[in-house]
Design a protein around this motif. Structure first.
Motif, PDB file in Angstrom:
ATOM      1  N   LEU A   6       0.847  -1.182   0.000  1.00  0.00           N
ATOM      2  CA  LEU A   6       0.000   0.000   0.000  1.00  0.00           C
ATOM      3  C   LEU A   6       0.887   1.238   0.000  1.00  0.00           C
ATOM      4  CD1 LEU A   6      -2.887  -0.891   2.461  1.00  0.00           C
ATOM      5  CD2 LEU A   6      -3.138  -0.263   0.068  1.00  0.00           C
ATOM      6  N   GLY A   7       0.412   2.315  -0.618  1.00  0.00           N
ATOM      7  CA  GLY A   7       1.245   3.482  -0.834  1.00  0.00           C
ATOM      8  C   GLY A   7       1.686   4.184   0.438  1.00  0.00           C
ATOM      9  N   PRO A   8       2.632   5.127   0.312  1.00  0.00           N
ATOM     10  CA  PRO A   8       3.216   5.804   1.476  1.00  0.00           C
ATOM     11  C   PRO A   8       2.283   6.844   2.071  1.00  0.00           C
ATOM     12  CG  PRO A   8       4.137   6.691  -0.549  1.00  0.00           C
ATOM     13  CD  PRO A   8       3.246   5.553  -0.956  1.00  0.00           C
ATOM     14  N   LEU A  12       6.122   7.804   5.994  1.00  0.00           N
ATOM     15  CA  LEU A  12       6.518   6.398   6.060  1.00  0.00           C
ATOM     16  C   LEU A  12       6.239   5.732   4.720  1.00  0.00           C
ATOM     17  CD1 LEU A  12       4.967   5.671   9.566  1.00  0.00           C
ATOM     18  CD2 LEU A  12       7.398   5.955   9.057  1.00  0.00           C
ATOM     19  N   PRO A  13       6.889   4.611   4.423  1.00  0.00           N
ATOM     20  CA  PRO A  13       6.712   3.995   3.100  1.00  0.00           C
ATOM     21  C   PRO A  13       5.335   3.415   2.843  1.00  0.00           C
ATOM     22  CG  PRO A  13       8.149   2.660   4.474  1.00  0.00           C
ATOM     23  CD  PRO A  13       7.927   3.931   5.211  1.00  0.00           C
ATOM     24  N   CYS A  19       3.229  -3.748   5.715  1.00  0.00           N
ATOM     25  CA  CYS A  19       3.916  -3.275   4.512  1.00  0.00           C
ATOM     26  C   CYS A  19       5.183  -2.499   4.883  1.00  0.00           C
ATOM     27  CB  CYS A  19       2.976  -2.399   3.687  1.00  0.00           C
ATOM     28  SG  CYS A  19       1.628  -3.300   2.880  1.00  0.00           S
ATOM     29  N   ILE A  20       5.116  -1.656   5.922  1.00  0.00           N
ATOM     30  CA  ILE A  20       6.305  -0.945   6.388  1.00  0.00           C
ATOM     31  C   ILE A  20       7.359  -1.940   6.851  1.00  0.00           C
ATOM     32  CG2 ILE A  20       7.179   0.682   8.103  1.00  0.00           C
ATOM     33  CD1 ILE A  20       4.458   2.021   8.106  1.00  0.00           C
ATOM     34  N   ALA A  41       3.963   0.941  -5.341  1.00  0.00           N
ATOM     35  CA  ALA A  41       2.809   1.387  -4.550  1.00  0.00           C
ATOM     36  C   ALA A  41       1.547   0.896  -5.233  1.00  0.00           C
ATOM     37  CB  ALA A  41       2.804   2.912  -4.420  1.00  0.00           C
ATOM     38  N   SER A  42       0.802   0.031  -4.568  1.00  0.00           N
ATOM     39  CA  SER A  42      -0.342  -0.609  -5.194  1.00  0.00           C
ATOM     40  C   SER A  42      -1.435  -0.796  -4.168  1.00  0.00           C
ATOM     41  CB  SER A  42       0.088  -1.959  -5.795  1.00  0.00           C
ATOM     42  OG  SER A  42      -0.986  -2.605  -6.413  1.00  0.00           O
TER      43      SER A  42
END
Length: 429
Positions: A6-8, A12-13, A19-20, A41-42
């Protein structure tokens, strides 16, 4: 090697804790091994996978645990940049700690990011808007919030969810409201009466108010996670006492960073950690400097320009785009899952992650079309040359004959019969 997350958000990323943790794990692994990797990023996953998802050739490894196990197997048990030479006691402690962090940490993040209406409306929802395409913005945030509500329903912190209060109480007629649902209205009426009469709240009445009761529950939930972790860090820099971060430290960073760094309107998690668990705050800052996984949404959304400038620390690549047919199918699945039918996979709707196609998959459509055309031509040739009865009169049942059309038809029929007789005589001679 591609890692789909999942996107940032919030510097945080990712906006998801696992995910992080996966980003920190893969980044640490590639720094030691020198292997190239890409970060996507999805929000999509195949029907049998979930994010984070590591794609290695034709194989995918879904979830933090499977990704960690794959990296350990690839490195032969010794992951570069991570403490993996653990004793039997440390391995048992790591397994227990990972289970503990996931169970307790997920509840805290559910309350902070999704159940709390102020935090969800002002911060979480806007963060999703920046990282998701337009069609997924109507699906992913409500799905994750509904799941968070279900997981935290037994904790008794519904007073934080103002949106749920309005949906479940105000929209229902008074005859359908239970006594428990009428208590907030009675509380408001009683508070206004006290204000008019000039009476002050006592300690007992303060503790009976829903918002204060919820605050005590939230502090107790935070203590359940923070206190054991800080006790482990009294005389050591990492949770297992290793010199380098271990896999469990990457997981702890994923959950604790989402609790501490986002600036929320109801910032009770970060405040509790900052005021009462300073050793844990120091540990989190040390991990952030060591893992170096800071991010910004612009890095993921404009990965090409960032890579050209050399400004992105993480190897972001442009998110994959889907055809209009795939988007329409995604929207159709979302609408289908809104129907009151039994659902599997927690009602999640996914788009597939694109994988490299094999030679059979690549040329199968062309081969299928060529085979179908060949069979059609063969059937037409057989019909014309094998099945047609040569030299015999062909009768079409259900059709009228030429003689049925009067004198003109009889004349044409006689001419046809005369021509056929002349042709037969020529063949005999």
């Amino acid at each position: 090697m591609k890692l789909h997350i999942l996107g940032p958000a919030f510097g945080l990323p990712s906006i998801d804790a696992e995910c992080i943790a996966a980003v920190a794990l893969v980044e640490r692994y590639t720094q030691g091994s020198g292997q190239a990797w890409a970060l996507v990023a999805s929000h999509e996953a195949a029907a049998d996978t979930r994010l984070p998802c590591l794609q290695v050739g034709d194989k995918t490894y879904s979830g933090f645990d499977r990704i960690a196990q794959h990296l350990i197997d690839e490195a032969g048990g010794a992951v570069p940049g991570l403490a993996t030479d653990l004793t039997a006691q440390q391995q048992a402690d790591a397994t227990a700690l990972m289970t503990f962090i996931k169970s307790e940490g997920q509840l805290l993040l559910d309350i902070s990011l999704y159940v709390s209406f102020e935090n969800y409306r002002n911060r979480t929802r806007s963060a999703f808007t920046k990282i998701l395409p337009w069609y997924a913005n109507f699906v992913v945030p409500p799905q994750r919030r509904n799941q968070a509500r279900q997981r935290t329903q037994h904790l008794g912190v519904s007073s934080l969810d103002v949106d749920d209060f309005h949906e479940d109480v105000i929209d229902k007629p008074s005859s359908m409201q239970s006594e428990q649902q009428k208590k907030p209205f009675e509380h408001e009426t009683e508070k206004h009466a006290r204000r008019l009469l000039g009476r002050r709240d006592t300690v007992r009445t303060l503790l009976q108010q829903p918002e204060h009761a919820a605050a005590f529950r939230l502090n107790a939930l935070a203590d359940n996670l923070f206190e054991p972790l800080q006790d482990l860090l009294k005389n050591q820099s990492n949770l297992l006492g290793t010199d380098q971060p271990a896999i469990v430290d990457c997981l702890a960073f994923g959950y604790l960073s989402l609790m501490f760094y986002p600036k929320m309107p109801q910032n009770w998690l970060a405040s509790t950690m900052r005021l009462r668990y300073q050793k844990l705050v120091y540990y989190l800052g040390s991990l952030r400097d060591t893992l170096r996984v800071d991010a910004h949404p612009d890095e993921a959304l404009s990965a090409v320009s960032q890579s050209e400038k050399g400004a992105a620390d993480l190897p972001w690549v442009s998110p994959q785009s889907f055809s209009p047919i795939a988007v329409l199918g995604y929207i159709g699945q979302c609408l289908f899952h809104q129907l009151p039918l039994p659902k599997s996979d927690a009602g999640l709707v996914h788009l597939p992650i694109r994988r490299p196609r094999s030679l059979v998959q690549r040329y199968f459509p062309a081969l299928l079309g060529l085979t179908s055309t060949s069979l059609a031509l063969l059937a037409f040739w057989s019909y014309k040359n094998l099945a047609w009865p040569h030299g015999e009169a062909v009768h079409f049942f259900g059709r009228r004959r030429l003689v049925d059309y009067g004198d003109a038809g009889a004349t044409l029929s006689a001419l046809g019969s005369l021509g056929l007789q002349m042709q037969q005589q020529q063949q005999q001679s």
